[in-house]
Scaffold this motif. Sequence first.
Motif, short mmCIF file in Angstrom:
data_model
loop_
_atom_site.label_atom_id
_atom_site.label_comp_id
_atom_site.label_asym_id
_atom_site.label_seq_id
_atom_site.Cartn_x
_atom_site.Cartn_y
_atom_site.Cartn_z
N ASP A 87 0.86 -1.17 0.00
CA ASP A 87 0.00 0.00 0.00
C ASP A 87 0.91 1.23 0.00
OD1 ASP A 87 -1.56 2.11 1.97
OD2 ASP A 87 -2.88 1.03 0.58
N HIS A 88 0.52 2.27 -0.70
CA HIS A 88 1.40 3.44 -0.80
C HIS A 88 1.66 4.08 0.56
CE1 HIS A 88 -2.45 5.57 -0.85
NE2 HIS A 88 -1.77 6.63 -0.46
N SER A 89 0.72 3.97 1.50
CA SER A 89 0.95 4.55 2.82
C SER A 89 2.07 3.83 3.57
CB SER A 89 -0.34 4.55 3.65
OG SER A 89 -0.80 3.24 3.85
N THR A 90 2.23 2.54 3.32
CA THR A 90 3.34 1.79 3.93
C THR A 90 4.67 2.29 3.38
OG1 THR A 90 1.93 -0.15 4.18
CG2 THR A 90 4.31 -0.51 4.29
N HIS A 108 5.24 5.25 2.21
CA HIS A 108 5.44 6.60 2.76
C HIS A 108 5.98 6.55 4.19
CE1 HIS A 108 4.13 9.58 -0.14
NE2 HIS A 108 3.26 8.68 -0.58
N HIS A 109 5.72 5.47 4.91
CA HIS A 109 6.27 5.33 6.26
C HIS A 109 7.80 5.28 6.21
CE1 HIS A 109 6.62 4.00 10.41
NE2 HIS A 109 7.40 3.02 9.99
N TYR A 110 8.35 4.61 5.20
CA TYR A 110 9.80 4.47 5.06
C TYR A 110 10.43 5.60 4.25
CZ TYR A 110 9.01 -0.14 6.95
OH TYR A 110 8.65 -1.18 7.77
N PRO A 128 9.16 9.26 3.32
CA PRO A 128 8.11 10.28 3.38
C PRO A 128 7.97 11.12 2.10
CG PRO A 128 9.44 10.30 5.38
CD PRO A 128 10.11 9.37 4.41
#
Length: 67
Positions: free
Chosen positions: A28-31, A33-35, A37
């Motif tokens: 998922d793109h949010s995952t 973005h966690h690594y 930003p």
Amino acid sequence: MRAAFDLIAQKGLEGLRLRDVAAVVGLDHSTLHHYFPTKEDLIVEVVGYATGQLATTMPPEGTPPSR
């Protein structure tokens, strides 16, 4: 890193999208973005990956220009 590297090769830096990288690797793109930003953060790591690949093929002996 390899997925982002391949997408940069195909689309260039301006065409690189974190969503595309996430889709290629099945995240998922949010995952992602966690690594990473920002796109710039990912590019920094891709450059490190690419230069690391060169370092592993460089002979340890000799002067820098001869290597």
